[in-house]
Scaffold this motif. Structure first.
Motif, PDB file in Angstrom:
ATOM      1  N   THR A   1      61.451   6.906 -26.804  1.00 29.01           N
ATOM      2  CA  THR A   1      59.969   6.732 -26.376  1.00 29.01           C
ATOM      3  C   THR A   1      58.805   7.401 -27.279  1.00 29.01           C
ATOM      4  O   THR A   1      59.035   8.752 -27.581  1.00 29.01           O
ATOM      5  CB  THR A   1      59.778   7.055 -24.904  1.00 29.01           C
ATOM      6  OG1 THR A   1      60.006   8.646 -24.736  1.00 29.01           O
ATOM      7  CG2 THR A   1      60.490   6.332 -24.068  1.00 29.01           C
ATOM      8  N   TRP A   2      57.939   6.773 -27.834  1.00 33.62           N
ATOM      9  CA  TRP A   2      56.979   7.485 -28.621  1.00 33.62           C
ATOM     10  C   TRP A   2      55.845   6.610 -28.300  1.00 33.62           C
ATOM     11  O   TRP A   2      55.679   5.298 -28.866  1.00 33.62           O
ATOM     12  CB  TRP A   2      57.592   7.612 -30.019  1.00 33.62           C
ATOM     13  CG  TRP A   2      56.707   8.197 -31.161  1.00 33.62           C
ATOM     14  CD1 TRP A   2      55.461   8.697 -30.909  1.00 33.62           C
ATOM     15  CD2 TRP A   2      56.959   8.224 -32.527  1.00 33.62           C
ATOM     16  NE1 TRP A   2      54.989   9.195 -32.074  1.00 33.62           N
ATOM     17  CE2 TRP A   2      55.973   8.992 -33.168  1.00 33.62           C
ATOM     18  CE3 TRP A   2      58.141   7.625 -33.127  1.00 33.62           C
ATOM     19  CZ2 TRP A   2      55.743   9.073 -34.325  1.00 33.62           C
ATOM     20  CZ3 TRP A   2      57.883   8.098 -34.664  1.00 33.62           C
ATOM     21  CH2 TRP A   2      56.831   8.637 -35.086  1.00 33.62           C
ATOM     22  N   VAL A   3      54.815   7.113 -28.145  1.00 30.27           N
ATOM     23  CA  VAL A   3      53.381   6.423 -27.894  1.00 30.27           C
ATOM     24  C   VAL A   3      52.310   6.994 -28.803  1.00 30.27           C
ATOM     25  O   VAL A   3      52.253   8.344 -28.859  1.00 30.27           O
ATOM     26  CB  VAL A   3      52.961   6.597 -26.351  1.00 30.27           C
ATOM     27  CG1 VAL A   3      51.741   5.647 -26.207  1.00 30.27           C
ATOM     28  CG2 VAL A   3      54.015   5.940 -25.604  1.00 30.27           C
ATOM     29  N   ASP A   4      51.658   6.239 -29.458  1.00 31.91           N
ATOM     30  CA  ASP A   4      50.670   6.710 -30.419  1.00 31.91           C
ATOM     31  C   ASP A   4      49.691   5.410 -30.743  1.00 31.91           C
ATOM     32  O   ASP A   4      49.938   4.237 -30.510  1.00 31.91           O
ATOM     33  CB  ASP A   4      51.011   7.205 -31.543  1.00 31.91           C
ATOM     34  CG  ASP A   4      50.235   8.300 -32.189  1.00 31.91           C
ATOM     35  OD1 ASP A   4      50.520   9.492 -32.135  1.00 31.91           O
ATOM     36  OD2 ASP A   4      49.082   7.842 -32.496  1.00 31.91           O
ATOM     37  N   THR A   5      48.191   5.684 -30.812  1.00 29.71           N
ATOM     38  CA  THR A   5      47.239   4.776 -30.951  1.00 29.71           C
ATOM     39  C   THR A   5      47.182   4.404 -32.380  1.00 29.71           C
ATOM     40  O   THR A   5      46.749   3.415 -32.734  1.00 29.71           O
ATOM     41  CB  THR A   5      45.991   4.934 -30.489  1.00 29.71           C
ATOM     42  OG1 THR A   5      45.608   6.245 -30.973  1.00 29.71           O
ATOM     43  CG2 THR A   5      46.196   4.951 -28.942  1.00 29.71           C
ATOM     44  N   ASP A   6      47.676   5.282 -33.254  1.00 30.74           N
ATOM     45  CA  ASP A   6      47.425   4.830 -35.018  1.00 30.74           C
ATOM     46  C   ASP A   6      48.982   4.663 -35.415  1.00 30.74           C
ATOM     47  O   ASP A   6      49.957   5.233 -35.150  1.00 30.74           O
ATOM     48  CB  ASP A   6      47.476   6.624 -35.468  1.00 30.74           C
ATOM     49  CG  ASP A   6      47.165   6.296 -36.949  1.00 30.74           C
ATOM     50  OD1 ASP A   6      47.248   5.254 -37.428  1.00 30.74           O
ATOM     51  OD2 ASP A   6      47.152   7.489 -37.648  1.00 30.74           O
TER      52      ASP A   6
ATOM     53  N   ASP B   1      50.191   4.098 -38.326  1.00 31.74           N
ATOM     54  CA  ASP B   1      50.637   4.889 -39.436  1.00 31.74           C
ATOM     55  C   ASP B   1      51.265   6.019 -39.071  1.00 31.74           C
ATOM     56  O   ASP B   1      52.200   6.561 -39.861  1.00 31.74           O
ATOM     57  CB  ASP B   1      49.206   5.205 -40.238  1.00 31.74           C
ATOM     58  CG  ASP B   1      48.802   3.977 -41.047  1.00 31.74           C
ATOM     59  OD1 ASP B   1      49.716   3.109 -41.382  1.00 31.74           O
ATOM     60  OD2 ASP B   1      47.582   4.010 -41.302  1.00 31.74           O
ATOM     61  N   LYS B   2      51.140   6.359 -37.836  1.00 34.17           N
ATOM     62  CA  LYS B   2      52.134   7.669 -37.483  1.00 34.17           C
ATOM     63  C   LYS B   2      53.434   7.152 -37.413  1.00 34.17           C
ATOM     64  O   LYS B   2      54.411   8.076 -37.335  1.00 34.17           O
ATOM     65  CB  LYS B   2      51.390   8.035 -35.986  1.00 34.17           C
ATOM     66  CG  LYS B   2      50.314   8.831 -36.007  1.00 34.17           C
ATOM     67  CD  LYS B   2      50.597  10.228 -36.078  1.00 34.17           C
ATOM     68  CE  LYS B   2      49.427  11.108 -36.580  1.00 34.17           C
ATOM     69  NZ  LYS B   2      48.344  11.098 -35.386  1.00 34.17           N
ATOM     70  N   PHE B   3      53.703   6.160 -36.979  1.00 36.67           N
ATOM     71  CA  PHE B   3      55.211   5.538 -37.023  1.00 36.67           C
ATOM     72  C   PHE B   3      55.873   5.223 -38.370  1.00 36.67           C
ATOM     73  O   PHE B   3      57.040   4.469 -38.408  1.00 36.67           O
ATOM     74  CB  PHE B   3      55.055   4.047 -36.212  1.00 36.67           C
ATOM     75  CG  PHE B   3      54.806   4.287 -34.875  1.00 36.67           C
ATOM     76  CD1 PHE B   3      55.548   4.859 -33.760  1.00 36.67           C
ATOM     77  CD2 PHE B   3      53.422   4.022 -34.356  1.00 36.67           C
ATOM     78  CE1 PHE B   3      55.152   4.973 -32.536  1.00 36.67           C
ATOM     79  CE2 PHE B   3      52.771   4.321 -33.241  1.00 36.67           C
ATOM     80  CZ  PHE B   3      53.948   4.636 -32.294  1.00 36.67           C
TER      81      PHE B   3
ATOM     82  N   ASP C   1      59.571  15.407 -39.424  1.00 30.63           N
ATOM     83  CA  ASP C   1      58.695  15.063 -38.437  1.00 30.63           C
ATOM     84  C   ASP C   1      59.879  14.938 -37.086  1.00 30.63           C
ATOM     85  O   ASP C   1      60.592  14.410 -37.317  1.00 30.63           O
ATOM     86  CB  ASP C   1      57.711  13.711 -38.703  1.00 30.63           C
ATOM     87  CG  ASP C   1      57.315  13.783 -39.939  1.00 30.63           C
ATOM     88  OD1 ASP C   1      56.740  14.845 -40.486  1.00 30.63           O
ATOM     89  OD2 ASP C   1      56.929  12.893 -40.792  1.00 30.63           O
TER      90      ASP C   1
ATOM     91  N   ASP D   1      59.740  15.603 -32.391  1.00 25.56           N
ATOM     92  CA  ASP D   1      60.345  16.583 -31.760  1.00 25.56           C
ATOM     93  C   ASP D   1      61.881  16.622 -31.508  1.00 25.56           C
ATOM     94  O   ASP D   1      62.842  17.528 -31.036  1.00 25.56           O
ATOM     95  CB  ASP D   1      59.683  16.307 -30.211  1.00 25.56           C
ATOM     96  CG  ASP D   1      58.206  16.633 -30.389  1.00 25.56           C
ATOM     97  OD1 ASP D   1      57.649  17.234 -31.271  1.00 25.56           O
ATOM     98  OD2 ASP D   1      57.522  15.878 -29.556  1.00 25.56           O
TER      99      ASP D   1
END
Lengths: 176, 598
Positions: free
Chosen positions: B109-114, B116-118, B125, B127
């Protein structure tokens, strides 16, 4: 398990018994003997559960392999029954009337491998791929990389480096 | 739509008060232990070979430079970056990884609005970087072969009584199987002194396109017959395959290509040199450096004459390397192609005796010095002067020339490099022929793990009956009353270099041995015979610790004189080839510069 195999071997032209682990064994059967064998296993030997039906593409040999996994719940034993099909013809015999769930597996195999099962209900309906026009994607001659490059847009800003060229630039830029 | 379809939705109402089987809030629920989640990468173990990028069926991986990770031997310095907008979690990249550095966590699970973060670099990078659970390949890699295809070689009993070539060479079937193991990452190219197009010519073997393979070889090396047999193959020590298995047999595959292309076809494929450019170059020494320079210059249209003091061309490739490792006819084919480019080789023509340096300077636009190291050095321990003590290079030269050399029943070799192994194994063959038995003791300063010789040379020497005493320092050549050699006295070596790294062997004097033998052969290194230069030129040139000083482009301090090869650099054939290319390029650049000046 060996005894069931021995009992049915002659009548259904079974191939060699291959034990994989306790309670699991595989063998091959000619296509025309499949239905009779499945009926015997289901009705006389207690293999009431069709665990799954799947396929393997033996492209170099020009064959598709169907694998029927049948389980006897009472005895906790499973048979993997293999049927080899001509890859060019790519057609198997529907068993939806023996196990209704086979209909779903056969639809999946039609879509992913292009193996047809004439007479199987809704065999030509889309399964999970919507509007698919390319080769069936589980066929090994389907080029996944080319497809994804054609189909999906590149996110801007991606840059890659060839290891050999990168080392040249960093370690011996003028070629010596 | 039938009645059934209309009514079916209502049947679920009977479950409305049942306990739900689904999880109300799935966020935070851990994946299974072998779940294929976000990638992890052990940055120290990763070598940046890019095989993960090549196999990815979604083009999700880019190889990117990482701050603090510099390219070095066997490591491109690049690391994979994964675009999770494309990754399908199939784990082919993990399964194919050459070092096993790439794995997957069970984090999903990994949530981000950007978006490019993915795009993400595993190992830096995330956790989940150090999580233990997740997917990793079980056992060794299976997608590319782990074991080298066996090379047929003569057994020790069969080879010890003759000078026949030991290595058989691959058949086509064997070569294709070996080529198939290569992932074409190209990490080896930087390590090769001549930067040969290794992945490309291995691909040519796999495609069975020997014409293309040969053309690729000649782009960087006119000595593939030689290097395909005796190259020190440092490339194989930076091969990605060695991290979990045997490195690719790069040297044997090179030899396979050259084996498959007949001599005449080679000349046809390379093509004729360009139009003559009117320039003349003299090259002194027909070894690998001199002849490679000659090949390049001749192909560029320069008129080249090579002056060779000995009876045949080849330098140390002929006079240093024994025939069982490099048959003379193989060497002759490499030289033959160079001659076919218009290079004239004057053999038995010693500069300083048969032709004068001043004449070469006057009659040519440039002179290239590639004289090699043909003078054996001596340990200078007591007893080395006088009969019964020989230099390895002199003996090897005489064996090549077919001269009769003294062959005692028992002898001692001093040295742990390839020349020491060459003379020990050559003398072993002569002893076997004369006495039916091998009686050779070899002593070296280094301990066996630090021998300068190639490991296979050490193994094969022992197989042939050479007895090796490592970490022994020579103290005296023992002689009897009549002056005849009786053996070599040695002490055990405690260390070879002092604290500043200077050569200063320290011995344990209480551990003394006398190795019996009626001949002692010194194989501890060579020097260049620079007497051909004459007094005036020797005086004029700049020197660096007994060697002619050259700059990065192989210019000496005299504008018309260039130098390359073992005499100025070393240490092996492939380095000499690389130097030959470089010096030829410098000479041609010099010509262009002069043209501009005029």
């Amino acid at each position: 398990m060996r005894d069931i195999h021995a009992r049915l071997k002659q009548r259904h032209h079974l191939g060699q018994f291959e034990r994989q682990r306790p309670g699991l064994a595989f063998f091959t059967v000619p296509r025309e003997y499949l239905r009779g064998l499945l009926l015997d296993l289901r009705d006389k030997e207690g293999f009431s559960h069709l665990v799954l039906l799947t396929a393997v593409d033996w492209m170099e040999e020009g064959l598709f392999q169907l694998t029927y996994m049948l389980n006897n719940r009472a005895e906790d034993v499973t048979f993997g029954i293999r049927v080899m099909l001509d890859r060019d013809e790519a057609e198997g015999d529907s068993i939806h009337d023996l196990w209704p769930t086979a209909e779903t597996y056969q639809r999946e195999l039609k879509e992913m491998f292009g193996i047809n099962f004439p007479g199987s209900p809704r065999i030509d309906d889309e399964f999970i791929l919507e509007g698919w026009t390319d080769l069936p994607p589980y066929r090994r001659d389907f080029d996944s990389l080319a497809y994804s490059q054609q189909t999906y847009a590149e996110r801007p800003g991606r840059v890659t480096h060839d290891p050999r060229e990168h080392m040249k630039q960093k370690l011996y830029p003028d070629g010596v | 739509m039938g009645l059934r379809e209309v009514l079916t939705p209502f049947t679920v109402w009977k479950r409305v008060f049942d306990e739900p089987v689904t999880i109300k809030d799935p966020i935070g629920r851990p994946g299974a232990d072998r779940y294929r989640g976000f990638h992890q990468n052990d940055m120290d173990k990763c070598i940046g070979c890019g095989t993960c990028e090549t196999i990815c069926q979604n083009a999700a991986i880019d190889m990117v430079p990482i701050e603090g990770v510099e390219p070095e031997k066997g490591d491109s310095g690049l690391r994979p970056q994964i675009d999770y907008g494309r990754c399908c979690w199939c784990a082919l990249c993990v399964d194919v990884c050459m070092t096993g550095s790439l794995t997957m966590s069970n984090e999903y699970t990994w949530v981000d609005t950007d978006p490019d973060k993915f795009r993400f670099i595993p190992g830096i990078d995330g956790d989940w970087k150090d999580d233990v659970a997740g997917y990793e390949r079980e056992g060794q890699r299976v997608l590319s072969g782990v074991e080298r295809i066996h090379m047929e070689e003569m057994e020790p009993e069969a080879r010890i009584c003759n000078f026949d070539e030991i290595v058989a060479g691959y058949t086509r079937e064997e070569a294709v199987l070996e080529a198939d193991r290569c992932v074409e990452c190209g990490l080896c190219v930087a390590t090769c002194p001549a930067h040969m197009s290794i992945p490309d010519y291995i691909a040519a073997v796999r495609d069975q396109d020997y014409d293309r393979g040969l053309q690729l070889l000649y782009e960087t090396n006119p000595f593939s017959e030689v290097c395909g047999r005796v190259c020190t193959h440092k490339c194989e020590s930076s091969c990605a395959a060695l991290h979990e298995g045997d490195p690719i047999a790069i040297r044997w595959l090179k030899r396979h290509i050259i084996d498959e292309v007949p001599f005449d076809r080679r000349i046809e494929l390379i093509g004729q040199p360009v139009e003559p450019n009117g320039r003349k170059v003299a090259i002194i020494g027909a070894g690998p450096a001199g002849l490679t320079a000659a090949f390049d210059l001749a192909r560029a249209g320069t008129s080249v004459v090579v002056y060779e003091a000995l009876e045949h061309a080849g330098g140390m490739m002929r006079y240093g390397i024994p025939e069982y490792r490099l048959p003379y006819d193989a060497l002759d084919r490499d030289i033959g192609v160079i001659q076919a480019m218009g290079v004239e080789i004057k053999t038995s023509c010693r500069v300083g005796r048969d032709v004068m340096m001043e004449d070469l300077q006057r009659e040519n636009d440039a002179v290239v010095l590639a004289i090699g190291l043909h003078m054996g050095r001596s340990t200078r321990v007591p007893g080395t002067d006088g009969p019964g003590v020989e230099k390895a290079v002199d003996l090897l030269r005489r064996i090549t020339d077919g001269e009769e050399v003294p062959v005692p029943e028992q002898l001692v070799v001093i040295g742990g490099g390839n020349v020491a192994m060459d003379i020990a194994r050559s003398m072993a063959r002569l002893q076997k022929a004369k006495y039916g038995e091998v009686g050779i003791t070899l002593t070296a300063l280094e301990d066996i793990d630090h021998f300068l010789a190639d490991p296979e040379e050490v193994v094969e020497s022992r197989e042939e009956g050479v007895e090796i005493f490592d970490a022994r320092g020579p103290q005296e050549v023992m002689r009897d009353a009549s002056g005849a050699v009786t053996g070599l006295r040695t002490w055990r070596v405690k260390s070879i270099f002092d604290a500043e790294g200077r050569f200063a062997p320290a011995y344990d004097e209480s551990d003394e041995r006398v190795h019996a033998g009626t001949m002692v052969i010194e194989a501890i290194g060579q020097a260049a015979d620079t007497s051909l230069l004459g007094e005036a030129l020797t005086e004029a040139l700049e020197w660096n610790r007994g060697r002619i000083r050259i700059d990065d482009a192989f210019r000496t301090s005299e504008p018309w004189l260039f130098a390359a090869g073992d005499a100025v650099k070393g240490p092996d054939v492939i380095t000499a080839v690389a130097d030959g290319h470089r010096v030829a390029r410098t000479v041609m650049e010099e010509f262009s510069a002069r043209q501009v000046m005029q």
